[in-house]
Scaffold this active site. Structure first.
Site, short mmCIF file in Angstrom:
data_model
loop_
_atom_site.label_atom_id
_atom_site.label_comp_id
_atom_site.label_asym_id
_atom_site.label_seq_id
_atom_site.Cartn_x
_atom_site.Cartn_y
_atom_site.Cartn_z
N LYS A 124 -5.55 7.74 -59.18
CA LYS A 124 -4.24 7.24 -58.79
C LYS A 124 -4.39 6.51 -57.47
O LYS A 124 -5.32 6.79 -56.71
CB LYS A 124 -3.25 8.40 -58.60
CG LYS A 124 -1.81 7.98 -58.78
CD LYS A 124 -1.43 7.98 -60.25
CE LYS A 124 -0.07 7.37 -60.49
NZ LYS A 124 0.37 7.56 -61.88
N ASP A 164 2.83 1.87 -61.67
CA ASP A 164 3.59 3.13 -61.54
C ASP A 164 4.88 2.69 -60.83
O ASP A 164 5.23 1.50 -60.90
CB ASP A 164 2.78 4.17 -60.74
CG ASP A 164 3.37 5.58 -60.82
OD1 ASP A 164 3.10 6.28 -61.80
OD2 ASP A 164 4.13 5.98 -59.91
O1 2IT Z 1 1.66 8.01 -64.58
C1 2IT Z 1 1.10 7.28 -65.41
O2 2IT Z 1 0.53 7.74 -66.39
C2 2IT Z 1 1.13 5.84 -65.17
N1 2IT Z 1 1.70 5.42 -64.18
C3 2IT Z 1 0.40 4.91 -66.08
C4 2IT Z 1 -1.05 4.90 -65.78
C5 2IT Z 1 -1.85 3.89 -66.56
O3 2IT Z 1 -3.06 3.80 -66.27
O4 2IT Z 1 -1.33 3.20 -67.43
#
Ligand code: 2IT
Length: 444
Positions: A124, A164
């Site tokens: 993340k 996100d």
């Molecule tokens: O919280 C999540 O799963 C997302 N924000 C999407 C993450 C992604 O790599 O598509």
């Protein structure tokens, strides 16, 4: 595993990181019985290794605003665990972003990604940059500045960021453009791209759609259906939009959306053009939901959350800890039958405990919202094969993946009395996959 000892040592090492400690405690508590059945996990210190990220990048993001003033934000990427595949997870741009929030999100992402059945590890990242009120040019310059640091740490087979909160297709476009310029490769690297340069059909809708496919299965497991059910949704971003679209299509009535300013109650149902209007509202960058009430003659309740409404289903779609004990009590008193977290860690631990003790269907974010990252995984597959699937093909795969996640929750979450503890099911299934991969690959 001694959870209290482990938690205490984490609290000493990472004081005040409350969201991160909350997410870790939830997972450890629910996997404990299974963990203790496997002495090999304890011997390899799987839990202790899993709770610390592999590495964290922190960097400065200087950029120039429209007035010519220099602005400085903080940028982060947390590569948490890549035992089952390349690091994968979104970027959050929001003024509240800090290490604790990104660590909780990265930790959750490990298990969520494991549940999708696709080979993706957890990561993340993001920034405390606040897109609210920023011009198009400012957003572009910030994204470019952010990527001048981030690009060295990511790659199509190493770490694949996505969106996100605060990062949608516009931001992904600017981030991708800068990555492509610096790295001189067109390998995909970010997901959530526009269709013209490697994006996947259904990705914008996927988190909400997947959430509703999951909720539909939860209801069907108890002999119920979505038809005619009333739903309270929070948030009014991309996730809430996808959820409202699919919920309506499946015959339910969505009666609320919300923003930082309060919530909208639309008794007639948020359907048709009203759903698309959410996107328009979002595009203004003002981050307020109240204009909906004026436009469609609905009720606006300032500074409150929609969980005080009498509804059959509650779907948090905004942010972490947005539904607390008091909200849970109100929902239960009002006869809620199902709560599905489409936001990450949408409910507080106290709220979850109440739902579970009242035997209310409760689906945790890492299962319910996994359709977003799953479809990102499908975008990676298409990029690697240099082709594009049709919307039908992507949607079919998304359906299959959500069914598979639901099946894993049933396998590991069914209690002796028949109640399905989806939190336990999701945590145990996700954990076992990652733990076995870590064990097989040695101490790293
Ligand atoms: O919280 C999540 O799963 C997302 N924000 C999407 C993450 C992604 O790599 O598509």
């Amino acid at each position: 595993m001694n959870i209290e000892e482990l938690m205490q040592s984490l609290e000493v090492k990472h004081p005040g990181e409350k969201e991160y400690l909350q997410a870790v405690r939830e997972v450890l508590t629910t996997i404990e019985p299974v963990y203790n059945e496997h002495p090999e996990f304890e011997k390899a210190k799987i839990a202790e290794r899993l709770v610390e990220p592999d590495r964290i990048f922190t960097f400065k993001v200087p950029w120039v605003d429209d007035r010519g003033d220099v602005q400085i934000n903080l940028g982060y990427r947390i590569q948490f665990n890549n035992a089952i595949g390349p690091y994968k997870g979104g970027l959050r741009f929001h003024s509240s972003v800090n290490l604790s929030i990104l660590k909780f999100l990265g930790f959750e992402q490990i298990f969520k990604n494991a549940l999708t059945t696709l080979p993706m590890g957890g990561s993340k990242g993001g920034s405390d940059f606040n897109p609210r009120g920023k011009s198009e040019g400012e957003v572009m310059r910030f994204c470019q500045a952010f990527m001048t640091e981030l690009w060295q740490h990511i790659g199509a087979d190493t770490d694949v960021p996505a969106g996100d909160i605060g990062v949608g297709s516009r931001e992904i476009g600017y981030l991708y453009g800068m990555y492509r310029k610096l790295a001189r490769v067109n390998t995909g690297v970010l997901t959530g791209k526009n269709l013209e340069f490697g994006g996947s059909l259904i990705r914008p809708e996927a988190t909400g759609f997947g959430g509703l496919y999951f909720v539909k299965q939860m209801l069907e497991t108890s002999g119920m259906s979505l038809k005619g059910k009333t739903i309270a949704i929070s948030g009014f971003g991309n996730v809430a939009w996808g959820a409202a679209l699919k919920a309506t299509e499946l015959g339910a009535k969505v009666v609320s959306i919300s923003g930082p300013d309060g919530y909208i109650y639309d008794e007639k149902g948020i359907s048709g053009e009203k759903i698309d209007y959410m996107l328009e509202l979002r595009a203004t960058c003002n981050d307020i939901v109240s204009p909906y009430a004026e436009k469609y003659g609905a009720v606006f309740v300032p500074n409150r959350r929609p969980w005080e409404l009498k509804v059959d289903i509650a779907l948090p779609c905004a942010t972490q800890n947005e539904l607390n004990e008091e909200d849970a009590n109100l929902l239960i008193q009002n006869g809620v039958i199902c709560v599905g977290e489409i936001s990450n860690m949408g409910c507080t631990p106290e709220a979850i405990e109440l739902f579970i003790s009242h035997k209310i269907m409760y689906g945790p974010g890492k299962a319910v919202n996994a359709g977003g990252v799953a479809t990102s995984g499908l975008e990676m597959s298409q990029n690697a094969m240099h082709l594009s699937w049709t919307a039908e093909e992507v949607d079919l795969r998304l359906h299959q993946i959500m069914s598979e996640i639901h099946a894993q929750c049933l396998k590991y979450g069914r209690e002796p009395d028949g109640y399905i503890n989806y939190m336990k099911g999701a945590n145990v299934a996700g954990f076992l996959k990652v733990a076995k991969a870590m064990l097989a690959q040695g101490v790293l």
